[in-house]
Design a protein around this motif. Structure first.
Motif, PDB file in Angstrom:
ATOM      1  N   THR A  71       0.740  -1.284  -0.094  1.00 37.36           N
ATOM      2  CA  THR A  71       0.006  -0.025  -0.068  1.00 37.36           C
ATOM      3  C   THR A  71       1.036   1.144   0.057  1.00 37.36           C
ATOM      4  N   GLU A  72       1.906   1.175   0.816  1.00 36.92           N
ATOM      5  CA  GLU A  72       2.776   2.495   0.978  1.00 36.92           C
ATOM      6  C   GLU A  72       3.437   2.541  -0.210  1.00 36.92           C
ATOM      7  N   ARG A 129       1.126   4.248  -2.730  1.00 37.56           N
ATOM      8  CA  ARG A 129       0.872   5.543  -2.312  1.00 37.56           C
ATOM      9  C   ARG A 129       1.973   6.519  -2.613  1.00 37.56           C
ATOM     10  N   THR A 130       3.183   5.871  -2.260  1.00 35.60           N
ATOM     11  CA  THR A 130       4.441   6.932  -2.462  1.00 35.60           C
ATOM     12  C   THR A 130       4.571   7.041  -4.283  1.00 35.60           C
ATOM     13  N   GLU A 137       2.185   7.198  -6.279  1.00 34.48           N
ATOM     14  CA  GLU A 137       0.931   8.190  -6.688  1.00 34.48           C
ATOM     15  C   GLU A 137       1.340   9.432  -6.140  1.00 34.48           C
ATOM     16  N   THR A 138       1.925   9.619  -5.314  1.00 34.40           N
ATOM     17  CA  THR A 138       2.333  10.994  -4.790  1.00 34.40           C
ATOM     18  C   THR A 138       3.266  11.671  -5.592  1.00 34.40           C
TER      19      THR A 138
END
Length: 332
Positions: A320-321, A324-325, A327-328
């Motif tokens: 997940t991280e 998320r990273t 995408e950010t």
């Protein structure tokens, strides 16, 4: 039923008739017709075909057919079903990473094909064209040249009881170790081969993945077989040994149809649990099980042990991280 299928079925029935009469002589045409579920006229045609092909059929004084004593089938007489089984076996060997195993599988398939009757050979050719075990695997089975033939050399060492010196990579410690081992057997787990051997460094019987052997040399020196050692019993005991953990999982019924075949140990218990299936087995490598469970996503759940549940959760959070990273970073 097509003409080709009829020819294959007849060929199989002819083979079966020879074996039947050799084991149960004095069968009448009526007996044979009832056994195969065909008419007596069909049986008479079959018996005539066998006689014309050189099978020494006689009619016993007491009534019924028999084959003269001493007649043997040719060394390789396969039915279509048996030939198809061998075909699947050779196709499976072509999925191995060792190039020499793939070459040997091709050679075996060619030899088998060359001695099959025309009807079965044509049937096998059609089946080969329409059977694919894994359409993507062959792109991944690239092996370095020095590793070619490793499975065969180890199988010889097992059969001839020859000791082996090898350099083995221990992934958990990121360390290359030198081992002297006595090879006791080869085992295939899901997607890789393993060598079961007595490890002189640890003075115990250990498991070594072939893909982690960096180099090896088979010695001329023979080793003594461990008294009372049985490979199948060892694997069973190892599965429930002290190093193994009791693992209980729950799967959706849909996911369990796929997962059951890939469980890396003997299933101790499985039972329905509402809309799910609960399964219990013993296995020592929790990290392996955690990674394997990710392929089933939310359709799998760890009941016990807690450390396995924690490993799965940690892997899921890491995934997940990462997303998320990523995408950010893209948005930035």
């Amino acid at each position: 039923m097509s003409n080709d299928e009829r020819r294959v079925n007849r060929t199989e029935r002819l083979f079966a008739t020879i074996l039947l009469l050799q084991n149960r002589p004095n069968m009448t045409s009526r007996d044979l017709a009832e056994h195969f579920g065909v008419s007596r006229r069909t049986i008479f045609r079959d018996l005539r075909a066998l006689s014309e092909s050189g099978v020494p059929l006689t009619y016993a004084e007491g009534g019924g057919y028999e084959i003269l004593e001493g007649y043997q089938l040719p060394p390789l007489m396969l039915t279509a079903r048996e030939a198809a089984t061998l075909l699947v076996g050779t196709e499976f060997m072509k999925l191995q990473s060792d190039a020499s195993l793939r070459e040997d599988a091709d050679a075996v398939a060619l030899k088998i094909r060359s001695v099959l009757p025309r009807e079965i050979r044509e049937y096998i050719d059609r089946l080969r064209d329409r059977t694919v075990l894994d359409p993507y695997w062959l792109h991944a089975v690239q092996q370095e040249e020095e590793e070619e033939g490793r499975w065969y050399r180890l199988s010889e060492a097992v059969a001839r009881q020859r000791a082996v010196i090898m350099e083995y990579y221990v992934e958990s410690r990121d360390e290359l170790t030198r081992r002297r081992v006595d090879p006791l057997g080869l085992v295939y787990y899901t997607d890789h081969w393993n060598l079961i051997a007595f490890d002189h460094l640890r003075e115990d019987i250990r498991n070594f993945r072939l893909d982690r052997i960096r180099s090896m040399h088979v010695l001329m020196e023979r080793f003594e077989w461990p008294e009372g050692f049985d490979l199948a019993r060892h694997l069973e005991e190892r599965g429930a040994g002290t190093a193994s953990r009791r693992i209980t999982l729950r799967f959706s019924k849909r996911a369990y149809r796929r997962a059951r075949q890939a469980i890396p140990a003997r299933i101790e218990e499985e039972r329905p649990c509402g809309d799910e299936i609960e399964v219990t087995f013993y296995f020592e490598n929790l990290d392996y099980v955690a990674g394997w469970l990710l392929r089933y996503g939310a359709e799998a759940y760890v009941v016990e042990p807690a450390p396995l549940r924690e490993r799965v959760l940690a892997l899921a959070e890491a995934m997940t991280e990462r997303y998320r990273t990523a995408e950010t970073g893209e948005k930035a």
